[in-house]
Design a protein around this motif. Structure first.
Motif, mmCIF file in Angstrom:
data_model
loop_
_atom_site.group_PDB
_atom_site.id
_atom_site.type_symbol
_atom_site.label_atom_id
_atom_site.label_comp_id
_atom_site.label_asym_id
_atom_site.label_seq_id
_atom_site.Cartn_x
_atom_site.Cartn_y
_atom_site.Cartn_z
ATOM 1 N N ARG A 134 0.822 -1.210 0.000
ATOM 2 C CA ARG A 134 0.000 0.000 0.000
ATOM 3 C C ARG A 134 0.856 1.259 0.000
ATOM 4 N NH1 ARG A 134 -5.352 0.201 3.651
ATOM 5 N NH2 ARG A 134 -5.771 1.888 2.228
ATOM 6 N N VAL A 136 1.517 5.077 1.513
ATOM 7 C CA VAL A 136 1.237 5.984 2.624
ATOM 8 C C VAL A 136 1.649 7.392 2.231
ATOM 9 C CG1 VAL A 136 1.312 4.568 4.703
ATOM 10 C CG2 VAL A 136 3.438 5.305 3.635
ATOM 11 N N SER A 202 1.941 -3.404 3.526
ATOM 12 C CA SER A 202 0.957 -2.736 4.378
ATOM 13 C C SER A 202 1.189 -3.011 5.865
ATOM 14 C CB SER A 202 -0.449 -3.160 3.979
ATOM 15 O OG SER A 202 -0.533 -4.562 3.966
ATOM 16 N N GLU A 218 -0.609 8.404 6.898
ATOM 17 C CA GLU A 218 -1.771 7.522 6.803
ATOM 18 C C GLU A 218 -1.773 6.815 5.446
ATOM 19 O OE1 GLU A 218 -5.132 10.114 7.052
ATOM 20 O OE2 GLU A 218 -4.600 11.208 5.237
ATOM 21 N N PHE A 219 -2.537 5.717 5.381
ATOM 22 C CA PHE A 219 -2.693 5.007 4.107
ATOM 23 C C PHE A 219 -3.475 5.859 3.121
ATOM 24 C CE2 PHE A 219 -2.276 0.939 6.631
ATOM 25 C CZ PHE A 219 -1.117 0.537 5.991
ATOM 26 N N ASP A 223 -5.370 -1.249 -1.795
ATOM 27 C CA ASP A 223 -4.267 -2.193 -1.901
ATOM 28 C C ASP A 223 -3.681 -2.140 -3.305
ATOM 29 O OD1 ASP A 223 -4.837 -2.947 0.613
ATOM 30 O OD2 ASP A 223 -5.581 -4.952 0.124
#
Lengths: 275, 278
Positions: A134, A136, A202, A218-219, A223
């Protein structure tokens, strides 16, 4: 006139039977040594395991310089099942495959994704976990779309020679990519704002965001999936010729999954299954 | 009376050629070993030559080489600009100025370049809000600038020491002579002292540049893709050891070019000391 080699007589010669005795002793010693190591290997196989030690929560060093993490616990469980005497070797990520090929250790248990490119050089066991990659970004960055077009003009960080870095270089052409020796350094530069995003595993990012430094971020986006780049999850890398070790590893892996050892280790680190 | 038979005269035996001393044997042995190693290394490049591989990595490595050259040249030149006042400050009459200059040199010579690079690059990252207030963040944001900044400060400290030593080495009589002729202090420096100091400083200066070229490989760990960075990247992709061999050859070539320039420079600087061939 002197005959050739006559003076050789002057050297001490072996007495009758003496040479034979020595030869017997020598052969005996060799046979004994072979038998002993054979017996030892039958009892306790020696396996050297290479890992990075800079990839929490999977593998890292604690304050006392002991290796800890999910990978390490899995490795220890596998060794127990294989009845092998395991030792760990820490190796920088960039050189982790070359060092395996150079026989510095026998297996890599370091969250290495099983990819086609790596399979050209090494053999892999079955996967032992699989987590998605992922992006960020800093909180409030306003980034929601993580497609290559939307990220034009941004700077993305990643650890070099990882699946994430190859994915970025293949897909995110025209976006500036910065590569770091370790994941920690990539995260550090995201926190300081040198990069706008970081692409990584992730779980690793989740763990980092729990720390003080990682609280900044933060993400963003969903995905990131690509079978071609990220492969079939993380496996144990071995030299191609070590087929016996591969079979033993796969058997041990199946056993720890079947008897609940795997689940116990998983629970210790993550509240959800990562298999 | 018979003629003397000349051939009968006993003469000392004349040894033909040089004797086989231990030194000679060892020397030839070592040379043979070098030749053997060179042969195998070159053979490795030739045998493993792969057009696709070379086409993919060589241009990138040449790009890295260019970055290394830029980085070193800029750092050396800017370092020299800082080094001259620093060298003067080291010999200043004021204790405070002298102490400050000494402290600077002390720090940069006493800590590893790699630690300095990390300190500047990741340290600057930690102080981002402060740097932003001062309007300096744009500079420290870029890894290349950070590397250049570190290298410049580092080489300035070394160059200052070389220069200080060389200036101190010029005989006192030169100062007195210039003073007696009524030359100003600046003119004395430029026309009398420095040309003589440069002769002494030349070789250590060359060494410092060579150290800088090799030391610049440190830039690769703070994400600058210099020659070493590109080499490491190529190695981690291909697992082919020969990329390091190429890098070694490129570094060697840089140092060799520098060495030749320095020989020429020395001839030029010491031309007044040569006796004319009459």
């Amino acid at each position: 006139m002197k005959r050739p080699f006559e003076n050789l007589r002057e050297y001490p010669r072996w007495r009758k039977g003496e040479l034979m005795k020595l030869l017997k002793l020598f052969c005996g010693a060799i046979i004994a040594a072979v038998l002993m190591t054979g017996a030892a290997s039958a009892e306790m196989k020696k396996v050297r395991i290479g890992t990075e030690g800079a990839y929490p929560p999977f593998n890292s060093f604690d304050a006392d310089k002991n290796l800890i993490g999910f990978d390490i616990d899995i490795a220890k469980a596998l060794c127990e099942k294989m009845k092998a005497d395991c030792t760990f070797v820490a190796q920088d990520w960039d050189g982790i495959i070359p060092a395996l090929l150079a026989n510095k250790y026998d297996a890599i248990i370091a969250s290495m994704s099983i990819t086609a490119e790596r399979e050209k050089k090494v053999a892999f066991t079955n996967k032992y976990y699989n987590t998605p990659a992922r992006f960020v970004a800093q909180k409030g960055s306003g980034i929601t779309d993580t497609s290559p077009e939307a990220l034009k003009g941004k700077v993305i960080g990643a650890q070099s020679s990882t699946t994430h870095s190859t994915y970025l270089e293949d897909i995110y052409k025209g976006v500036e990519i910065k590569l770091y020796g370790t994941q920690d350094e990539a995260n550090l530069d995201l926190a300081s704002g040198r990069t706008d995003l970081v692409l990584a595993d992730s779980i690793v990012l989740l763990e980092w965001m729990k720390t003080k430094d990682g609280a900044c971020c933060e993400f963003v986006g969903k995905d990131v999936t690509s079978e071609k780049h990220f492969g079939k999850g993380a496996g144990i890398a071995l030299r191609k010729e070590d087929t016996e070790l591969k079979a033993a590893m796969n058997k041990a892996l199946a056993e720890i999954i079947a008897d609940g050892t795997y689940e116990k280790i998983n629970k210790k680190y993550f509240p959800f299954s990562i298999y | 009376m018979s003629t003397v038979d000349i051939t009968a005269v006993e003469r000392p035996e004349v040894s033909s050629g040089r004797p086989w001393t231990t030194g000679r044997v060892v020397g030839i042995g070592v040379l043979a070993l070098y030749a053997l190693i060179a042969f195998f290394l070159i053979r490795m490049i030739v045998v493993n030559y792969d057009t696709e591989f070379v086409g993919r990595y060589l241009p990138r490595m040449l790009g890295g080489l260019w970055i290394t050259i830029q980085l070193c040249t800029s750092a050396i030149v800017m370092g020299a600009v800082i080094a001259f006042p620093l060298a003067l400050a080291r010999t200043h009459t004021s204790r405070i100025i002298r102490g400050a200059a000494y402290g600077y040199v002390y720090f940069f010579r006493g800590t590893p370049l790699i630690a300095q690079a990390f300190l500047v690059y990741y340290g600057a990252g930690q102080f981002r809000p402060v740097l932003q207030d001062w309007g300096l963040w744009w500079f420290f944001r870029d890894a290349y600038n950070c590397a250049l900044f570190t290298f410049t400060l580092n080489t300035a400290a070394y160059q200052a020491e070389i220069l200080r030593g060389a200036i101190a080495n010029v005989h006192k009589g030169q100062w007195e002579g210039a003073h007696a002729l009524g030359l100003s202090k600046l003119i004395t420096y430029v026309r009398v002292i420095l040309p003589q100091a440069f002769i002494t400083a030349l070789r250590p200066y060359g060494n410092e540049i060579i150290f800088m070229i090799k030391g610049s490989a440190v830039a690769s760990i703070i994400t600058v893709f210099d020659l070493m960075g590109e080499t490491k990247l190529a190695y981690s992709r291909s697992y082919d050891f020969q990329v390091y061999l190429w890098a070694a050859i490129m570094y060697l070539a840089m140092v060799e070019v520098l060495r030749r320039c320095w020989d020429k420079l020395e001839v030029r600087l010491t031309r007044h000391l040569k006796r004319s061939e009459e």
